[in-house]
Design an enzyme around this catalytic site. Sequence first.
Site, PDB file in Angstrom:
ATOM      1  N   HIS A  39       0.838  -1.197   0.000  1.00 40.86           N
ATOM      2  CA  HIS A  39       0.000   0.000   0.000  1.00 40.86           C
ATOM      3  C   HIS A  39       0.878   1.254   0.000  1.00 40.86           C
ATOM      4  O   HIS A  39       1.969   1.257   0.580  1.00 40.86           O
ATOM      5  CB  HIS A  39      -0.929  -0.002   1.205  1.00 40.86           C
ATOM      6  N   GLU A  78       1.256   8.300  -3.098  1.00 37.74           N
ATOM      7  CA  GLU A  78       2.283   8.782  -4.027  1.00 37.74           C
ATOM      8  C   GLU A  78       1.875  10.110  -4.650  1.00 37.74           C
ATOM      9  O   GLU A  78       0.701  10.319  -5.005  1.00 37.74           O
ATOM     10  CB  GLU A  78       2.522   7.731  -5.122  1.00 37.74           C
ATOM     11  N   GLY A  96       2.956   1.332 -11.268  1.00 36.00           N
ATOM     12  CA  GLY A  96       4.193   0.569 -11.367  1.00 36.00           C
ATOM     13  C   GLY A  96       4.725   0.332  -9.965  1.00 36.00           C
ATOM     14  O   GLY A  96       3.965   0.150  -9.013  1.00 36.00           O
ATOM     15  N   SER A 143       3.451   5.066 -13.371  1.00 36.93           N
ATOM     16  CA  SER A 143       2.103   4.534 -13.211  1.00 36.93           C
ATOM     17  C   SER A 143       1.260   5.131 -14.335  1.00 36.93           C
ATOM     18  O   SER A 143       1.692   6.047 -15.033  1.00 36.93           O
ATOM     19  CB  SER A 143       1.528   4.912 -11.844  1.00 36.93           C
ATOM     20  N   HIS A 177      -3.714  -4.967 -12.214  1.00 36.87           N
ATOM     21  CA  HIS A 177      -3.890  -3.992 -11.128  1.00 36.87           C
ATOM     22  C   HIS A 177      -2.577  -3.330 -10.775  1.00 36.87           C
ATOM     23  O   HIS A 177      -2.527  -2.507  -9.859  1.00 36.87           O
ATOM     24  CB  HIS A 177      -4.509  -4.652  -9.903  1.00 36.87           C
TER      25      HIS A 177
END
Length: 386
Positions: free
Chosen positions: A148, A151, A289, A295, A312
Amino acid sequence: MKKVISTEKRPIKLWLDDIENGALEQAKNLANLPFAFKHIPLMPDSHQGYGMPIGSVLATKEVVVPNAVGVDIGCGMCALPTSLKNIEKDNLKAILGEARKRIPVGMNWHKESQGEERMPEGADSLEIVSQGYNKALKQIGTLGGGNHFVEIQQGSDGHIWLMIHSGSRNLGAKVADHYNKLAKRLNERYFSVVDKKTDLAFLPIETPEAKNYLKEMNYCIEFALANRKLMMERLVEAMQAVLGEFETGEMINKSHNLATWENHFGENVLVHRKGATPAFEGELGMIPGSQGTSSYIVKGLGNPESFKSCSHGAGRKLGRKQAQRTLDLKEEIQYLNDKGIVHAVRNKSDLDEAVSAYKNIDEVMENQKDLAEIVVQLSPLAVLKG
C-alpha cells in the site's frame, strides 16, 4: 492475449509470456473447478497468491468463492488530478512529513474515532462487520502495510496527480477469514468435489451463508473506498499546509479485490477479480508501477476475453523475503535517488517493496494493449509506503 493453455477442463488465457510454476498450478486449479465459467484469464502482472493467482479472474454462475476475492476485500486505487504543475523537492519532503502526521501507516491506527458519518451504513445487520466496527472507526483513513502507498506524481498532462493504494484494513481480513473457513467446513461436510488443498472452498449462491458473505463483502468494499477518500482528504490538507490552496479534479476510484454480478457472453455470472482491475469500455482506471517507475491512468477497452479486466499493477517478480534476502540495498536506494524521488527506503526490511522486486511495468503495459489504453503517464515524485 499472448497464449492459451487448453490442457484443463477450461482454457487458461494468458496476457503474459512467462508465469511462475506456482501461479500456473493455481490457475489450473481454477480451470478445473466444476463451476468455472468459460475460461480463466491471467493478467500480465499475475503471480502466485493464496489459493488463486494475484492478477486473475474467475467467473462463476452458481457459487461464490471467498478466497477468489481474497483477504483484503475492496483493496484498490484512487487517483486525483490537481491544478498544480510542479512541486520543489524540499516541499515534497515537507509534505510527506505533514502527511505522516495525518495518515497512520503500517500497523498504526488513529487514537480516536474518525466519526460514524464517515462509515458506510448498515454495519449493525452484518455479523462479522459489526464485531469489528469500533476498531474500524479508528482504522478508517489509515494506509496499512505491504504494497500500500501514497504517491505524489508528475503527469504527462502537465499536472501533479495524487494516488493512493489501500484496502479495508482489519475489517476485510476478518470477513474473508470467517467466510473462507465457513466454506471449508461446509464443503467438507457435504463431500465437495473441490480438493480442499486448493484453498478454493465455495458457497452455493442460494444459501444464507453466500448471501451473508456478499453483503459483508460489499460493506468492506464501501469501507475501503471511504478509507481511501479520507486519506486523500488528509493528503490534500498536508499539501495545502505546505503549498497553500490549489484546486483538485474528480477522483478516480477502482477496486481490484471484489466479486460482482455482470453479464458476459450472454449470461449473468459472478466475476471474481483478485488483483485485477475492472476495465469496461471507456471507464477510467489506474495501473501503478513500483515506487520508482511510471504509473498510468488508463481507459478500459472492454475486452470480453478478459471479462473486461486488466492488470492492477506491475506484479511481483520476487517474493517479499526473497527480495529482502537477494537485492542490494545500496543499489536500490541509488536508483531512487538518481530519479530524484523522495522515498523512505532505508533498511534491508524495506527491500520487499524495492523497484527490482517488481516486473517491468513497460512490458506489463505492452502485454495488455488490448485491455486498456494509456490516458496519462505518471512519474513518481514522492512516495509514502505502508
